[in-house]
Design a protein around this motif. Structure first.
Motif, PDB file in Angstrom:
ATOM      1  N   LEU A 110       0.840  -1.200   0.000  1.00  0.00           N
ATOM      2  CA  LEU A 110       0.000   0.000   0.000  1.00  0.00           C
ATOM      3  C   LEU A 110       0.879   1.254   0.000  1.00  0.00           C
ATOM      4  N   GLN A 111       1.916   1.231   0.837  1.00  0.00           N
ATOM      5  CA  GLN A 111       2.845   2.356   0.901  1.00  0.00           C
ATOM      6  C   GLN A 111       3.624   2.492  -0.418  1.00  0.00           C
ATOM      7  N   ALA A 112       4.010   1.358  -0.986  1.00  0.00           N
ATOM      8  CA  ALA A 112       4.746   1.397  -2.257  1.00  0.00           C
ATOM      9  C   ALA A 112       3.863   1.995  -3.354  1.00  0.00           C
ATOM     10  N   GLY A 113       2.589   1.655  -3.331  1.00  0.00           N
ATOM     11  CA  GLY A 113       1.638   2.208  -4.300  1.00  0.00           C
ATOM     12  C   GLY A 113       1.571   3.722  -4.194  1.00  0.00           C
ATOM     13  N   GLU A 114       1.512   4.192  -2.965  1.00  0.00           N
ATOM     14  CA  GLU A 114       1.406   5.632  -2.711  1.00  0.00           C
ATOM     15  C   GLU A 114       2.660   6.370  -3.206  1.00  0.00           C
ATOM     16  N   THR A 115       3.839   5.860  -2.866  1.00  0.00           N
ATOM     17  CA  THR A 115       5.073   6.557  -3.268  1.00  0.00           C
ATOM     18  C   THR A 115       5.294   6.458  -4.784  1.00  0.00           C
ATOM     19  N   TYR A 116       4.912   5.323  -5.350  1.00  0.00           N
ATOM     20  CA  TYR A 116       5.028   5.165  -6.809  1.00  0.00           C
ATOM     21  C   TYR A 116       4.143   6.183  -7.527  1.00  0.00           C
ATOM     22  N   MET A 117       2.916   6.306  -7.054  1.00  0.00           N
ATOM     23  CA  MET A 117       1.966   7.249  -7.668  1.00  0.00           C
ATOM     24  C   MET A 117       2.548   8.669  -7.669  1.00  0.00           C
ATOM     25  N   VAL A 118       3.117   9.064  -6.524  1.00  0.00           N
ATOM     26  CA  VAL A 118       3.667  10.417  -6.423  1.00  0.00           C
ATOM     27  C   VAL A 118       4.845  10.595  -7.385  1.00  0.00           C
ATOM     28  N   SER A 119       5.646   9.535  -7.537  1.00  0.00           N
ATOM     29  CA  SER A 119       6.804   9.633  -8.435  1.00  0.00           C
ATOM     30  C   SER A 119       6.384   9.788  -9.896  1.00  0.00           C
ATOM     31  N   LYS A 120       5.155   9.387 -10.227  1.00  0.00           N
ATOM     32  CA  LYS A 120       4.677   9.447 -11.616  1.00  0.00           C
ATOM     33  C   LYS A 120       4.072  10.800 -12.013  1.00  0.00           C
ATOM     34  N   ILE A 121       3.908  11.691 -11.021  1.00  0.00           N
ATOM     35  CA  ILE A 121       3.212  12.956 -11.333  1.00  0.00           C
ATOM     36  C   ILE A 121       4.102  13.910 -12.141  1.00  0.00           C
ATOM     37  N   VAL A 122       3.602  14.334 -13.293  1.00  0.00           N
ATOM     38  CA  VAL A 122       4.283  15.346 -14.104  1.00  0.00           C
ATOM     39  C   VAL A 122       3.355  16.563 -14.182  1.00  0.00           C
ATOM     40  N   PRO A 123       3.749  17.669 -13.555  1.00  0.00           N
ATOM     41  CA  PRO A 123       2.866  18.845 -13.541  1.00  0.00           C
ATOM     42  C   PRO A 123       2.551  19.295 -14.962  1.00  0.00           C
ATOM     43  N   GLY A 124       1.334  19.661 -15.190  1.00  0.00           N
ATOM     44  CA  GLY A 124       0.929  20.121 -16.515  1.00  0.00           C
ATOM     45  C   GLY A 124       0.603  18.987 -17.456  1.00  0.00           C
TER      46      GLY A 124
END
Lengths: 378, 385
Positions: A260-274
């Motif tokens: 669950l924690q890995a999912g959360e940190t992975y998701m954040v790493s995938k964010i590209v603003p714009g």
């Protein structure tokens, strides 16, 4: 553009003559004063009358020229910044008279706080504009980010305090009271919502289903505790989640929490603003959890419209909610909550919730409670 | 600490077979705790119409049972009002947590609740124990709150004087062409400039001009109506300060008044004075008072113009709420005793001429009655520039 300029731009685009807000999130946003305490309610979005006052004790009118006038009672006037706003003081029973004088347009945007009173009192055309304001409020400025960063840290510390003071035999109610007391002792103005330190004890009836939690359930070895905590201070809210296990955890749930924690940190790493869309985020979590073999335990699947997240600011739930297909493109300054959950029948319920700030280059967590703290020694 | 008021409340609880009360911000809450600086949203109709001005959610609660155990549940931002006097009996909590904060204290099964926030209070009590029977707690203290103590009388006396002065200020600052609304706003300005915290109700400085649309119908007011010669002005004004309310009336006439109106106003005032002079404490009943006014007005030949002869409605008790019980009319059977303070408000209507009202606050003493509102009764015709 500063906040006032942004609001005026929206006002002029909307074809309205002015904006009128009573005590509430939009009011706070327009007057730029966060010491005034208005009654806040975490479900204000769905039930706008439930938490607000029926009759406003403070309201603001902003006209097209950018002149804002606050109308309030003698008791509350000290809260408001007179350099940005004119402040008119009157008695509650006379607000109708004063307001009629202040309003200089024919078509006015209003919010949902005290809406019934506005509609009863005013003869001009009133249009609800909550949506416009969700758009405006969604991008936080530096001051707001600083306040919310502090709140994220405060909530980290509060739950750490509770974790250090857990005792066998204490009830869920006792644990939640620690959250309240910690806030009160440290000068927090309010909670964002009623806190949950959700106890689920393995192989008991209580662990058969997610709901309900039992307030008088006692803490024993083998209890999973899912935290859902939010504080409010200086006009802004936090919303926060982690899970701990009282005693030595079975491998299955321990690995589940890691996933669950890995999912959360992975998701954040995938964010590209714009580029990245809000509606894509839960999919990233699902990808990672699936890769780690725990997809079956996720409470909400890829395409489900569950409670997986929302934007946050002066209200705990701001729009949009994190649902599949939401088209909002993430931009620097946005702060949202992501809250994936897992359920292990007969074992327990777990949740993680983070406040995430979108930056120029990506995204960062405002909540930094250690992700590897799971088992708590008795 | 107001042990005496708590004991009185327990006495009322026992009489009515109620085991405890839970009050949201409101008159009973203020009365029992005697915390007069905490500001709650009031309306003159809260205790009569229920929800109209209360908050949906309380930011303070008072729990009190029939053994005298009590606890105040309040918010972080208002706790100072209560910890000053009640340290040890205050649970400071957050709004969302009031149910949890209250739960450990509630053991009773029959509980009275206030009108203020009643929906919320009833809901949390049922969550605490679904067997709790919820009954009205708003009217529990009517029979004790109607007898005022020295401090309360002092506050009311000051407020009456203040209202006398406020209306005199308005009378001295009226201008031809000014609207009724502008005249009413002079009352706001006067109150605010003198640090008074609120009105008891929206004030009326009612303009009615001879032979115009305004004097065809007694109920008709146009707040944009402009002050002009031959206008009768009926005042209905109340201020709230230090937790107590005033309610006040007089009438004036701009220019030379028709004889019939002059005679009427004199009769109306004489009626009030006569009624007050006839009160014998422990003997006179509240239901007799209208008849006393009527008797004098009749003697002076003006009975036809007096309003509400059918219901004999004269007024109401006044204190923390603007309208308290018992009401002063023929249907309330209540023997008058020292310490009572009530408003008497007889009215007259002269079609095509004017509407007039007089309202006084009467205090009952051991010897008789004292009128606390002292605005001159012979000021009727006024000159306005």
């Amino acid at each position: 553009m500063n906040r006032r300029e942004k609001i005026l731009k929206k006002l002029n685009e909307s074809g309205l003559d002015g904006l009128l807000f009573a005590s509430g999130a939009n009011f706070q946003y327009v007057v730029e004063s966060n010491s005034y305490f208005w009654q806040r309610y975490c479900f204000n979005l769905d039930e706008p009358v439930a938490g607000a006052r029926i009759i406003p004790e403070a309201m603001v009118y902003l006209n097209k020229d950018g002149k804002s006038t606050i109308l309030t009672t003698p008791l509350l006037k000290e809260h408001f910044d007179t350099t940005l706003n004119d402040v008119v003081v009157s008695y509650m029973d006379q607000f109708e008279d004063e307001l009629t004088k202040i309003i200089d347009g024919k078509k006015i945007g209003i919010g949902r706080d005290c809406e019934a009173w506005f509609r009863k009192t005013l003869k001009v055309k009133l249009i609800e504009v909550e949506d416009i304001f969700y758009d405006l409020r969604r991008i936080k400025d530096e001051k707001e980010i600083a306040l919310m960063t502090k709140l994220g840290k405060f909530t980290d510390d509060a739950v750490m305090y509770v974790c250090k003071h857990l005792k066998p035999g204490m009830t869920m109610f006792d644990a939640e009271r620690m959250i309240v007391d910690y806030g009160l002792q440290n000068g927090m103005a309010d909670l964002s919502f009623p806190p949950t330190c959700g106890f689920k004890t393995r192989n008991t009836e209580n662990a058969q289903s997610i709901e309900p939690f039992e307030n008088d359930r006692k803490l024993v070895e083998g209890t999973m505790i899912a935290f859902d905590i939010g504080y409010m201070d200086r006009g802004y809210c936090s919303d926060w989640g982690r899970t701990v296990y009282y005693g030595k955890a079975p491998e299955l749930v321990k690995k589940g929490y890691e996933a669950l924690q890995a999912g959360e940190t992975y998701m954040v790493s995938k964010i590209v603003p714009g580029v990245t869309k809000f509606g894509e985020l839960y999919g990233f979590i699902c990808d990672k959890v699936e890769e780690l073999g725990y997809y079956d335990y996720l409470r909400f699947k890829r395409d489900e419209t569950g409670g997986n997240g929302h934007h946050i600011g002066s209200e705990v739930h701001e729009l949009p909610f994190l649902v599949p297909g939401d088209e909002l493109v993430l931009q620097p300054g946005m702060i949202f909550c992501s809250e994936p959950k897992m359920f292990f029948k007969n074992e327990g319920y777990m949740r993680v919730e983070d406040m995430i700030l979108v930056t120029e280059y990506g995204a960062e967590f405002l909540t930094n409670f250690p992700r590897d703290l799971f088992e708590i020694e008795l | 600490m107001r042990e005496d008021r708590i004991l009185k409340t327990i006495n009322e609880l026992n009489k009515k077979g109620i085991e405890a009360v839970v009050y949201g911000p409101g008159a009973n809450f203020q009365y029992i705790l005697d915390v007069t600086d905490y500001w709650w949203q009031r309306s003159c109709d809260t205790n009569i119409m229920g929800f109209s001005s209360a908050y949906n959610l309380p930011d303070a609660l008072l729990y009190l049972n029939n053994k005298g155990d009590y606890q105040i549940i309040c918010n972080y931002h208002n706790k100072e009002y209560f910890t000053k006097k009640y340290l040890g009996h205050v649970t400071c909590s957050y709004m969302d947590q009031f149910e949890d904060a209250l739960a450990p204290f509630v053991k009773e099964k029959r509980i009275g609740v206030s009108v203020s926030c009643s929906k919320y209070i009833s809901e949390i009590l049922r969550n605490i124990n679904s067997n709790i029977e919820i009954v009205d707690g708003e009217n529990l203290l009517n029979d004790i709150r109607c007898f005022k103590e020295e401090d309360e009388i002092k506050t009311l006396r000051e407020l009456c004087k203040f209202t006398d002065d406020a209306v005199m200020y308005v009378v001295n600052n009226l201008k031809m062409g000014m609207s009724q609304r502008e005249a009413e706003n002079l009352l706001v300005k006067y109150g605010y400039e003198h640090g008074v915290s609120d009105f008891s109700f929206p004030p009326t400085v009612g303009f009615k001009t001879q032979n115009t649309i305004t004097t065809r119908d007694v109920e008709y007011y146009d707040r944009e109506w402009k002050l002009q010669p031959q206008t009768g002005i009926a005042f209905d004004v109340g201020y709230m300060n230090k937790g107590y309310c005033s309610d006040w009336g007089r009438s004036v006439y701009v220019g030379k008044a028709p004889d019939i109106c002059k005679k009427g106003y004199e009769a109306l005032n004489k009626g009030v004075e006569y009624m007050a002079s006839q009160i014998v404490p422990y003997k006179t009943n509240i239901n007799e008072l209208y008849a006393l006014v009527m008797k004098k007005v009749d003697e002076l030949g003006m009975l036809d113009y007096l309003r509400y002869k059918d219901v004999q409605m004269l007024g109401h008790q006044i204190g923390i709420d603007c309208h308290e019980f018992p009401m002063v009319n023929k249907d309330f059977d209540f023997v008058i005793k020292p310490g009572m303070t009530f408003a008497v408000e007889p009215k007259m209507w002269f079609e095509n001429e004017m509407y007039m009202r007089v309202e006084d606050i009467v205090l009952i003493t051991e010897e008789g009655a004292e009128i606390l509102t002292k605005f001159p009764r012979d000021l009727f015709e006024i000159e306005v520039k």
